[in-house]
Write an enzyme that holds these catalytic residues in place. Structure first.
Site, PDB file in Angstrom:
ATOM      1  N   PRO A  72       0.963  -1.216  -0.014  1.00 57.22           N
ATOM      2  CA  PRO A  72       0.176  -0.108   0.071  1.00 57.22           C
ATOM      3  C   PRO A  72       0.691   1.140  -0.076  1.00 57.22           C
ATOM      4  O   PRO A  72       1.741   1.384   0.654  1.00 57.22           O
ATOM      5  CB  PRO A  72      -0.761  -0.171   1.243  1.00 57.22           C
ATOM      6  CG  PRO A  72      -0.115  -1.034   2.061  1.00 57.22           C
ATOM      7  CD  PRO A  72       0.549  -2.033   1.169  1.00 57.22           C
ATOM      8  N   GLU A  73       0.523   2.151  -0.572  1.00 61.40           N
ATOM      9  CA  GLU A  73       1.148   3.385  -0.765  1.00 61.40           C
ATOM     10  C   GLU A  73       0.270   4.532  -0.132  1.00 61.40           C
ATOM     11  O   GLU A  73      -0.634   4.157   0.226  1.00 61.40           O
ATOM     12  CB  GLU A  73       1.443   3.797  -2.272  1.00 61.40           C
ATOM     13  CG  GLU A  73       2.467   2.891  -2.851  1.00 61.40           C
ATOM     14  CD  GLU A  73       3.102   3.518  -4.110  1.00 61.40           C
ATOM     15  OE1 GLU A  73       3.131   4.694  -4.280  1.00 61.40           O
ATOM     16  OE2 GLU A  73       3.879   2.639  -4.918  1.00 61.40           O
ATOM     17  N   HIS A  96      -2.564 -15.448  10.856  1.00 61.11           N
ATOM     18  CA  HIS A  96      -1.721 -14.584  10.839  1.00 61.11           C
ATOM     19  C   HIS A  96      -2.329 -13.211  11.470  1.00 61.11           C
ATOM     20  O   HIS A  96      -1.875 -12.005  11.091  1.00 61.11           O
ATOM     21  CB  HIS A  96      -1.386 -14.195   9.342  1.00 61.11           C
ATOM     22  CG  HIS A  96      -1.043 -15.152   8.569  1.00 61.11           C
ATOM     23  ND1 HIS A  96       0.200 -15.954   8.903  1.00 61.11           N
ATOM     24  CD2 HIS A  96      -1.525 -16.011   7.364  1.00 61.11           C
ATOM     25  CE1 HIS A  96       0.369 -16.791   8.084  1.00 61.11           C
ATOM     26  NE2 HIS A  96      -0.595 -16.934   7.259  1.00 61.11           N
ATOM     27  N   ARG A 125       2.856 -11.971   5.796  1.00 60.03           N
ATOM     28  CA  ARG A 125       4.146 -11.812   5.320  1.00 60.03           C
ATOM     29  C   ARG A 125       5.126 -11.163   6.493  1.00 60.03           C
ATOM     30  O   ARG A 125       6.196 -10.699   6.224  1.00 60.03           O
ATOM     31  CB  ARG A 125       4.488 -11.088   4.123  1.00 60.03           C
ATOM     32  CG  ARG A 125       3.814 -11.916   3.095  1.00 60.03           C
ATOM     33  CD  ARG A 125       4.195 -11.551   1.488  1.00 60.03           C
ATOM     34  NE  ARG A 125       5.577 -11.541   1.294  1.00 60.03           N
ATOM     35  CZ  ARG A 125       6.160 -11.299   0.537  1.00 60.03           C
ATOM     36  NH1 ARG A 125       5.589 -10.832  -0.728  1.00 60.03           N
ATOM     37  NH2 ARG A 125       7.632 -11.358   0.245  1.00 60.03           N
ATOM     38  N   ARG A 147      20.791  18.193  -6.082  1.00 59.86           N
ATOM     39  CA  ARG A 147      21.208  17.045  -5.535  1.00 59.86           C
ATOM     40  C   ARG A 147      21.807  15.839  -6.724  1.00 59.86           C
ATOM     41  O   ARG A 147      21.208  15.958  -8.071  1.00 59.86           O
ATOM     42  CB  ARG A 147      20.199  15.861  -4.925  1.00 59.86           C
ATOM     43  CG  ARG A 147      19.757  16.623  -3.726  1.00 59.86           C
ATOM     44  CD  ARG A 147      18.418  15.831  -3.070  1.00 59.86           C
ATOM     45  NE  ARG A 147      18.098  16.173  -1.721  1.00 59.86           N
ATOM     46  CZ  ARG A 147      18.791  15.719  -0.591  1.00 59.86           C
ATOM     47  NH1 ARG A 147      19.466  14.686  -0.702  1.00 59.86           N
ATOM     48  NH2 ARG A 147      18.247  16.185   0.588  1.00 59.86           N
TER      49      ARG A 147
END
Ligand SMILES: [Zn+2]
Length: 287
Positions: free
Chosen positions: A2-3, A114, A133, A168
């Site tokens: 998920p972002e 889980h 996971r 940068r």
């Protein structure tokens, strides 16, 4: 994984569902890597608190907790000690990792495999953290001062954005993924924003003019906002159902489209690996 838009959507959904409810007790599983704070500290910080608010910081879900006279009365000695350690405000911080989910359900629903944490709520429901996971992390901030690091991409102004990125000597894609600069921008949205701004992901920031960087700032905001809007439309069935899947409703223009024609110029989309991550771009539209 998920972002930002997915985490924002999940946090909003949790806010709707559990804000105002109270955590009566907590059960924690035995997998140590899930607990970023000591389990005893997590339990002590969460129990007998009211959930004032749930929101997103970077890719973290943050529960703002308030301590009041909920639950059983501790002995006077214990309560003095608690007041010193915990203070009236604290935070529960959840990072979903790759496969973490927050499930709100009735307490008689069978425990999924889980499941690493169960918070019993005063409403009779439970808030469960499920993560096959185990890249997800649970932690607490006992004084309510969690720092997510980096700057919110949806809030950063023009000048601070330029200061952060201009000059940068790193590929622009790597800088976008650096959570110490902007927090919450991941692989998909970085690729999509770079496409919209017409910048090649491999390009060093040193060589990117300010005007292009300004375009990039708007592109990041646009992409994230669109995705939040789309994710928000499926808000009603994510927590109880299958979690994160089904969130990526954004029409990807480059991400995952290697070899397919660019939607603007029909040039096949290219994929390169930068810093171990796949990057997708149009070699014609992005310079
Ligand atoms: Zn193109």
């Amino acid at each position: 994984m998920p972002e930002l838009p997915e985490v924002e959507t999940i946090a909003r959904g949790l806010q709707k569902r559990v804000a105002g409810d109270a955590i009566e007790s907590i059960w924690l599983g035995s997998k140590p890597q899930t607990m970023k704070s000591p389990p005893a500290e997590i339990a002590r910080t969460l129990e007998h608190t009211r959930i004032r608010d749930v929101h997103r910081m970077g890719k973290h879900i943050v529960f703002e907790l308030e301590r009041n006279s909920l639950g059983r009365k501790p002995s006077p000695a214990k309560s003095r000690k608690k007041a010193v350690v915990l203070g009236p405000r604290s935070q529960w911080i959840v990072h979903l990792g790759m496969t973490g989910r927050m499930v709100v359900c009735k307490s008689d629903e069978p425990l999924e495999k889980h499941t690493h944490a169960v918070a019993k709520l005063a409403s009779g429901r439970e808030l469960r953290f499920v993560d096959p996971r185990r890249f997800g992390r649970l932690s607490v901030a006992t004084q309510g001062d969690f720092e997510a690091g980096g700057v919110e991409p949806l809030e950063i102004d023009r000048q601070p954005f330029l200061n952060l990125f201009h000059g940068r000597n790193t590929p622009i894609k790597s800088a976008l993924l650096n959570q110490k600069l902007l927090r919450g921008v991941g692989n998909i949205y970085a690729d999509e924003a770079l496409f919209r701004a017409g910048i090649r992901p491999t390009r060093r920031l040193l060589t990117v003019p300010r005007a292009k960087l300004e375009l990039l700032r708007s592109a990041i905001r646009d992409v994230l906002k669109e995705a939040i809007k789309l994710g928000g439309s499926s808000i009603s069935d994510y927590v109880d159902a299958d979690g994160v899947e089904g969130f990526f409703q954004l029409q990807h223009r480059v991400y995952g489209r290697e070899g397919e024609p660019c939607l603007v110029c029909k040039t096949p989309i290219k994929r390169v690996v930068i810093g171990g991550r796949s990057s997708h771009y149009c070699p014609n539209c992005q310079k």
